[in-house]
Every structure is written in C-alpha cells, then in structure tokens.
Design a protein around this motif. Sequence first.
Motif, PDB file in Angstrom:
ATOM      1  N   ALA A 186      24.217  -7.195   0.473  1.00 17.98           N
ATOM      2  CA  ALA A 186      23.416  -6.361  -0.423  1.00 17.98           C
ATOM      3  C   ALA A 186      23.874  -4.907  -0.391  1.00 17.98           C
ATOM      4  CB  ALA A 186      21.945  -6.456  -0.048  1.00 17.98           C
ATOM      5  N   ASP A 187      24.335  -4.436   0.763  1.00 24.49           N
ATOM      6  CA  ASP A 187      24.814  -3.052   0.840  1.00 24.49           C
ATOM      7  C   ASP A 187      25.984  -2.829  -0.102  1.00 24.49           C
ATOM      8  OD1 ASP A 187      22.931  -2.365   2.679  1.00 24.49           O
ATOM      9  OD2 ASP A 187      24.294  -2.153   4.368  1.00 24.49           O
ATOM     10  N   ALA A 188      26.855  -3.818  -0.234  1.00 19.81           N
ATOM     11  CA  ALA A 188      27.993  -3.685  -1.140  1.00 19.81           C
ATOM     12  C   ALA A 188      27.516  -3.629  -2.586  1.00 19.81           C
ATOM     13  CB  ALA A 188      28.964  -4.848  -0.944  1.00 19.81           C
ATOM     14  N   LEU A 189      26.462  -4.374  -2.905  1.00 18.66           N
ATOM     15  CA  LEU A 189      25.892  -4.344  -4.247  1.00 18.66           C
ATOM     16  C   LEU A 189      25.223  -3.006  -4.535  1.00 18.66           C
ATOM     17  CD1 LEU A 189      25.016  -5.888  -6.861  1.00 18.66           C
ATOM     18  CD2 LEU A 189      22.956  -6.576  -5.600  1.00 18.66           C
ATOM     19  N   TRP A 190      24.550  -2.452  -3.536  1.00 13.60           N
ATOM     20  CA  TRP A 190      23.723  -1.267  -3.723  1.00 13.60           C
ATOM     21  C   TRP A 190      24.451   0.058  -3.502  1.00 13.60           C
ATOM     22  CZ3 TRP A 190      18.636   0.081  -4.904  1.00 13.60           C
ATOM     23  CH2 TRP A 190      17.804  -0.964  -5.284  1.00 13.60           C
ATOM     24  N   ALA A 191      25.724   0.034  -3.209  1.00 14.48           N
ATOM     25  CA  ALA A 191      26.412   1.251  -2.769  1.00 14.48           C
ATOM     26  C   ALA A 191      26.194   2.444  -3.696  1.00 14.48           C
ATOM     27  CB  ALA A 191      27.904   0.972  -2.604  1.00 14.48           C
ATOM     28  N   ASP A 192      26.443   2.281  -4.995  1.00 13.08           N
ATOM     29  CA  ASP A 192      26.281   3.395  -5.930  1.00 13.08           C
ATOM     30  C   ASP A 192      24.820   3.806  -6.066  1.00 13.08           C
ATOM     31  OD1 ASP A 192      28.988   3.628  -6.508  1.00 13.08           O
ATOM     32  OD2 ASP A 192      28.889   2.217  -8.184  1.00 13.08           O
TER      33      ASP A 192
ATOM     34  N   ARG B 238      24.912  -2.178 -14.793  1.00  8.64           N
ATOM     35  CA  ARG B 238      25.460  -2.599 -16.089  1.00  8.64           C
ATOM     36  C   ARG B 238      25.669  -4.108 -16.151  1.00  8.64           C
ATOM     37  NH1 ARG B 238      30.794  -0.496 -15.948  1.00  8.64           N
ATOM     38  NH2 ARG B 238      31.331  -2.552 -15.099  1.00  8.64           N
ATOM     39  N   ASP B 239      26.172  -4.684 -15.048  1.00 11.92           N
ATOM     40  CA  ASP B 239      26.538  -6.095 -15.032  1.00 11.92           C
ATOM     41  C   ASP B 239      25.585  -6.945 -14.209  1.00 11.92           C
ATOM     42  OD1 ASP B 239      28.803  -5.420 -16.537  1.00 11.92           O
ATOM     43  OD2 ASP B 239      29.992  -5.025 -14.735  1.00 11.92           O
ATOM     44  N   ALA B 240      24.391  -6.433 -13.943  1.00 10.85           N
ATOM     45  CA  ALA B 240      23.463  -7.153 -13.061  1.00 10.85           C
ATOM     46  C   ALA B 240      23.190  -8.570 -13.551  1.00 10.85           C
ATOM     47  CB  ALA B 240      22.158  -6.379 -12.924  1.00 10.85           C
ATOM     48  N   ALA B 241      22.928  -8.714 -14.837  1.00 10.09           N
ATOM     49  CA  ALA B 241      22.631 -10.048 -15.368  1.00 10.09           C
ATOM     50  C   ALA B 241      23.852 -10.956 -15.285  1.00 10.09           C
ATOM     51  CB  ALA B 241      22.156  -9.936 -16.819  1.00 10.09           C
ATOM     52  N   ALA B 242      25.009 -10.440 -15.638  1.00  8.64           N
ATOM     53  CA  ALA B 242      26.238 -11.243 -15.604  1.00  8.64           C
ATOM     54  C   ALA B 242      26.595 -11.649 -14.179  1.00  8.64           C
ATOM     55  CB  ALA B 242      27.392 -10.461 -16.229  1.00  8.64           C
ATOM     56  N   MET B 243      26.252 -10.824 -13.207  1.00  9.75           N
ATOM     57  CA  MET B 243      26.533 -11.132 -11.814  1.00  9.75           C
ATOM     58  C   MET B 243      25.464 -12.022 -11.190  1.00  9.75           C
ATOM     59  SD  MET B 243      28.074  -7.572 -10.217  1.00  9.75           S
ATOM     60  CE  MET B 243      26.583  -6.639 -10.470  1.00  9.75           C
ATOM     61  N   GLY B 244      24.362 -12.239 -11.903  1.00 12.00           N
ATOM     62  CA  GLY B 244      23.255 -12.976 -11.311  1.00 12.00           C
ATOM     63  C   GLY B 244      22.586 -12.191 -10.203  1.00 12.00           C
TER      64      GLY B 244
ATOM     65  N   ALA C  78      20.311  -9.507 -10.804  1.00 11.50           N
ATOM     66  CA  ALA C  78      19.128  -8.763 -11.239  1.00 11.50           C
ATOM     67  C   ALA C  78      17.957  -8.982 -10.276  1.00 11.50           C
ATOM     68  CB  ALA C  78      18.748  -9.174 -12.658  1.00 11.50           C
ATOM     69  N   GLU C  79      17.758 -10.220  -9.851  1.00 12.36           N
ATOM     70  CA  GLU C  79      16.652 -10.518  -8.936  1.00 12.36           C
ATOM     71  C   GLU C  79      16.878  -9.857  -7.578  1.00 12.36           C
ATOM     72  OE1 GLU C  79      14.298 -14.375  -7.013  1.00 12.36           O
ATOM     73  OE2 GLU C  79      15.842 -14.662  -8.525  1.00 12.36           O
ATOM     74  N   ALA C  80      18.111  -9.871  -7.097  1.00 12.19           N
ATOM     75  CA  ALA C  80      18.416  -9.248  -5.809  1.00 12.19           C
ATOM     76  C   ALA C  80      18.164  -7.747  -5.864  1.00 12.19           C
ATOM     77  CB  ALA C  80      19.865  -9.525  -5.423  1.00 12.19           C
TER      78      ALA C  80
END
Length: 207
Positions: free
Chosen positions: A70-76, A119-125, A127-129
């Motif tokens: 999750a840290d890698a997802l949330w970095a920005d 931007r790509d949350a939905a495409a990456m699946g 959004a819920e995370a």
Amino acid sequence: MAREGSAARPRSTPGARGPGRPRASSAATIHEAALELFLERGYDAVSVDDVARRAGVSRGTFFAYCDSKADALWADLDAAIGRAGEALDAAAGAAVPALAEALAAAVAPWGAAPPAALRDAAAMGAAEALRDAAPARLQPLVERAALRLALERDALPESPGAAVAPVALVAAAAAAVVAWAAAPDRGTASDAVAAAVGPLAAGAAGG
C-alpha cells in the motif's frame, strides 16, 4: 514509509530488472514499478515480491523504503499529506484558515495532472484500497490541526469544538481531489480543493 537519501545504498538483484529499466536506487523507482504492475495485473494480484523484481531490488530493499504494498500505491498521496502538515505547522494565523490554505497548497504541485494512483485507480482495481486506507492515512493531519485549534480555543483536541472542523475540511479536500481526478475537463487540484474547503473554513472560523 519511503525514505529518500538513505545512508545505505540499495543493492540491485541481478537479472531482476525489466527490459531497459535502470537499477533501482530510490523509493521513486519502486513506486513507479508498483504502479506499472498494478495497472498491468490489478492491485490485488501483485505481491511485494513482484514489485521488487520489477524494480530490480531485493525484498529487503523494498522494505527499506516501504512498509507494505500500500505504501507504494500511496507514495504521491502521502507526500501531499506530508506537505499539508508542514504547511499547517508553518502557517501563521488562525488554525481553520491555515488548514484550508495548507490543503490547497499541498496539492498545488500536481497542477492539472492527477497522480497515477488517482488517475488510474479504477483501471488498477485499487479504488477500494485507496478508499479503505484514506481515514488512517489522513488521521495524523486531522490530529495536528485539531491540536492547533484546541490551543487557540483552550479546549481538548478531541472536543467537538476542536475536532469537527479539521475532520470536515480534510474530508472535503479528499472528496474534492477524487472528484477532480475523475473530471474530464479538470482545472488544477489546488483550485478544486480551495473551492471545496473555502466555504467550510469560512463557516467554521465564523462559528
């Protein structure tokens, strides 16, 4: 969390890099590799080991920069939250307007271009995370603002008088950022946040 400028230089794992990818030496490279994989395979299907291989680092090096996938997802997004806290601490004046200004300033570096995680949350699946992790990620900022407001009002940080306004402003800013990222004709992130928190800040300051 990610730590740029670590004293120990991360070692790359031979043969683990993707074609054309330079050896990883920073959290930014791990973040980029993670987002690539999330977009290719979906967030839930990617493991820490997958990210480490794509970035060209060992599993241990991954955890030197990130506590979790999750840290890698949330970095920005974490960086923006950190900027908001720093701006709040540095701002003069009353806490509620200072928080509103800090929230708008924190996302200003994004301009009109949303971070890939949004931007790509939905495409990456993812959004819920993102949604499920948001309260815990934002809570430290809320607590900093509540403490400052409590000192102004001679109240406890957890009292309604100190806690409600920061929660409302931070929640409004987060919702504005999500809506802004999804808008096809978006302006800047800073303008979107300012428009969302400005009326709330004026009302809270007046109350």
